[in-house]
Design a protein around this motif. Structure first.
Motif, mmCIF file in Angstrom:
data_model
loop_
_atom_site.group_PDB
_atom_site.id
_atom_site.type_symbol
_atom_site.label_atom_id
_atom_site.label_comp_id
_atom_site.label_asym_id
_atom_site.label_seq_id
_atom_site.Cartn_x
_atom_site.Cartn_y
_atom_site.Cartn_z
ATOM 1 N N TYR A 32 -6.107 -70.426 39.343
ATOM 2 C CA TYR A 32 -7.421 -70.852 38.878
ATOM 3 C C TYR A 32 -7.284 -71.950 37.830
ATOM 4 C CZ TYR A 32 -8.063 -66.030 40.459
ATOM 5 O OH TYR A 32 -8.020 -64.867 41.184
ATOM 6 N N TYR A 57 -9.687 -73.301 34.591
ATOM 7 C CA TYR A 57 -10.860 -73.146 33.757
ATOM 8 C C TYR A 57 -10.908 -74.289 32.746
ATOM 9 C CZ TYR A 57 -11.661 -68.337 35.302
ATOM 10 O OH TYR A 57 -11.929 -67.211 36.047
ATOM 11 N N GLN A 111 -7.043 -68.853 46.531
ATOM 12 C CA GLN A 111 -6.583 -67.490 46.782
ATOM 13 C C GLN A 111 -5.267 -67.464 47.540
ATOM 14 O OE1 GLN A 111 -10.916 -66.313 48.018
ATOM 15 N NE2 GLN A 111 -9.775 -64.427 47.721
ATOM 16 N N GLY A 117 -6.376 -62.361 44.206
ATOM 17 C CA GLY A 117 -7.430 -62.434 43.219
ATOM 18 C C GLY A 117 -8.531 -61.406 43.356
ATOM 19 N N LEU A 118 -8.259 -60.295 43.964
ATOM 20 C CA LEU A 118 -9.279 -59.250 44.010
ATOM 21 C C LEU A 118 -9.536 -58.737 42.605
ATOM 22 C CD1 LEU A 118 -8.206 -57.288 47.204
ATOM 23 C CD2 LEU A 118 -10.049 -58.946 46.950
ATOM 24 N N TYR A 119 -10.685 -58.147 42.406
ATOM 25 C CA TYR A 119 -11.154 -57.925 41.045
ATOM 26 C C TYR A 119 -10.376 -56.910 40.248
ATOM 27 C CZ TYR A 119 -15.012 -60.976 41.964
ATOM 28 O OH TYR A 119 -15.767 -62.072 42.248
ATOM 29 N N TYR A 178 -17.260 -55.033 37.067
ATOM 30 C CA TYR A 178 -15.942 -54.920 36.450
ATOM 31 C C TYR A 178 -16.035 -55.658 35.112
ATOM 32 C CZ TYR A 178 -13.962 -53.544 41.007
ATOM 33 O OH TYR A 178 -13.663 -52.898 42.173
ATOM 34 N N PHE A 230 -14.152 -56.834 31.297
ATOM 35 C CA PHE A 230 -12.874 -57.169 30.681
ATOM 36 C C PHE A 230 -13.099 -57.659 29.247
ATOM 37 C CE2 PHE A 230 -10.619 -57.464 34.798
ATOM 38 C CZ PHE A 230 -11.668 -57.691 35.665
ATOM 39 N N TYR A 261 -10.751 -60.147 26.670
ATOM 40 C CA TYR A 261 -9.563 -60.973 26.479
ATOM 41 C C TYR A 261 -9.527 -61.460 25.041
ATOM 42 C CZ TYR A 261 -8.679 -61.491 31.531
ATOM 43 O OH TYR A 261 -8.381 -61.263 32.859
ATOM 44 N N LEU A 276 -5.169 -60.355 28.252
ATOM 45 C CA LEU A 276 -6.029 -59.230 28.568
ATOM 46 C C LEU A 276 -5.817 -58.096 27.566
ATOM 47 C CD1 LEU A 276 -8.009 -57.918 30.635
ATOM 48 C CD2 LEU A 276 -5.968 -56.943 31.741
ATOM 49 N N LYS A 320 -9.640 -53.352 30.407
ATOM 50 C CA LYS A 320 -10.562 -53.558 31.523
ATOM 51 C C LYS A 320 -11.204 -52.238 31.903
ATOM 52 C CE LYS A 320 -6.911 -53.142 35.016
ATOM 53 N NZ LYS A 320 -5.761 -52.907 34.135
ATOM 54 N N PHE A 380 -13.174 -50.513 35.300
ATOM 55 C CA PHE A 380 -13.593 -50.606 36.691
ATOM 56 C C PHE A 380 -14.475 -49.424 37.076
ATOM 57 C CE2 PHE A 380 -11.355 -54.284 37.095
ATOM 58 C CZ PHE A 380 -9.968 -54.186 37.125
ATOM 59 N N ALA A 384 -17.237 -59.306 36.219
ATOM 60 C CA ALA A 384 -17.075 -59.701 37.604
ATOM 61 C C ALA A 384 -17.841 -58.722 38.480
ATOM 62 C CB ALA A 384 -15.604 -59.712 37.994
ATOM 63 N N PRO A 385 -18.394 -59.189 39.579
ATOM 64 C CA PRO A 385 -19.100 -58.275 40.482
ATOM 65 C C PRO A 385 -18.161 -57.205 41.008
ATOM 66 C CG PRO A 385 -19.604 -60.540 41.023
ATOM 67 C CD PRO A 385 -18.479 -60.571 40.034
ATOM 68 N N THR A 419 -17.107 -57.362 45.373
ATOM 69 C CA THR A 419 -16.693 -58.631 45.950
ATOM 70 C C THR A 419 -15.826 -58.445 47.188
ATOM 71 O OG1 THR A 419 -15.498 -60.671 45.539
ATOM 72 C CG2 THR A 419 -14.650 -58.674 44.509
ATOM 73 N N GLY A 420 -15.855 -59.442 48.019
ATOM 74 C CA GLY A 420 -14.952 -59.464 49.165
ATOM 75 C C GLY A 420 -13.679 -60.214 48.861
ATOM 76 N N GLY A 421 -13.586 -60.757 47.655
ATOM 77 C CA GLY A 421 -12.368 -61.482 47.299
ATOM 78 C C GLY A 421 -12.668 -62.622 46.362
ATOM 79 N N ASN A 457 -11.460 -63.958 42.384
ATOM 80 C CA ASN A 457 -11.656 -63.414 41.049
ATOM 81 C C ASN A 457 -12.567 -64.329 40.272
ATOM 82 O OD1 ASN A 457 -11.406 -62.275 38.532
ATOM 83 N ND2 ASN A 457 -9.294 -61.710 38.860
ATOM 84 N N LYS A 458 -13.865 -64.226 40.480
ATOM 85 C CA LYS A 458 -14.788 -65.140 39.820
ATOM 86 C C LYS A 458 -15.390 -64.470 38.600
ATOM 87 C CE LYS A 458 -17.150 -68.120 41.926
ATOM 88 N NZ LYS A 458 -18.215 -68.778 42.703
ATOM 89 N N LEU A 459 -14.605 -64.456 37.551
ATOM 90 C CA LEU A 459 -15.074 -63.909 36.297
ATOM 91 C C LEU A 459 -16.107 -64.825 35.664
ATOM 92 C CD1 LEU A 459 -11.817 -62.709 34.497
ATOM 93 C CD2 LEU A 459 -13.479 -61.326 35.698
#
Lengths: 115, 116
Positions: A33, A35, A50, A98-100, B32, B34, B36, B46, B49, B51, B94-95, B98-100, B102-104
């Motif tokens: 990623y 940022y 990914q 990159g899974l959560y 989810y 976190f 940091y 980190l 976290k 979950f 993060a949602p 998700t299906g994949g 890591n969009k924090l």
């Protein structure tokens, strides 16, 4: 030790020039990623990848480009189209595409100054 | 879309005092969450976290955080602050479905100063 290396730590460029920021990881992570961090704005996602040879735009991709030809490398190019490029740029990686439930590991950042 | 609010931009505490950093999130389902920490000129590390499961989570460096669904909060706490805890702290969400990818979404951060 495994980790993420960002180079250089400080980078200075003239307006109108493209510049490429390096990010290398030896953690064998699938996902990487980029940022951008500005004072008082937290971190905003530019691009993420990914898997090798695939990447997606984040929230602020305009004026930036990336490539992911190797698993361990994810360079970011800041183009002259980026209107306000001066910022602190952070690269990160995570396993499992990159899974959560896979937290991010960050590099130490590159501070880019464009004048 | 999810969002995160850290209402305190700066906090100053005395060494040895307790600490609580606030974080409120907006998301329709269970997220989810976190925390940091970032030292000056460095990347983020980190702390902890959440979950699912126990709503009180323990992290590194003696930090803990409690997930309160009714208040949409995930506040960070430490019973006794050390001078080395001075840094910037970021909450992120993060949602959870998700299906994949890591969009924090990060909060804007809280800068912690520790007085000796």
């Amino acid at each position: 030790d495994g980790g993420i290396t960002q180079s250089p730590k400080y980078l200075f460029r003239k307006e109108g020039q493209n510049v490429t920021l390096s990010c290398e990881q030896n953690l064998n992570h699938d996902a990487m990623y980029w940022y951008r961090q500005d004072p008082g704005q937290g971190l905003r996602l530019i691009y993420y990848s990914q898997i090798v040879n695939d990447f997606q735009k984040g929230d602020i991709a305009e004026g930036y480009s990336v490539s992911r030809e190797k698993k361990e490398s994810f360079p970011l190019t800041v183009t002259s189209a980026q209107k306000n490029p001066t910022a602190f740029y952070l690269c990160a990686s995570s396993p499992n595409q990159g899974l959560y439930n896979s937290p991010l590991h960050f590099g130490n950042g590159t501070r880019l100054t464009v004048t | 879309a999810q969002s995160v609010t850290q209402p305190d931009i700066h906090i100053t505490v005395s060494e040895g005092a307790s600490l609580e950093l606030r974080c409120n999130y907006s998301y329709g389902a269970t997220p989810y969450l976190f925390w940091y920490v970032q030292s000056p000129g460095q990347g983020l590390q980190l702390l902890l976290k959440y979950f699912s499961g126990d709503t009180l989570v323990q992290g590194i460096k003696g930090f803990e955080a409690e997930f309160k669904r009714s208040q949409s909060s995930f506040n960070l706490r430490k019973p006794s602050v050390h001078w080395s805890d001075a840094a910037e702290y970021f909450c992120a969400v993060a949602p959870g479905n998700t299906g994949g990818g890591n969009k924090l979404t990060f909060g804007t951060g809280t800068q912690l100063k520790v007085e000796l």
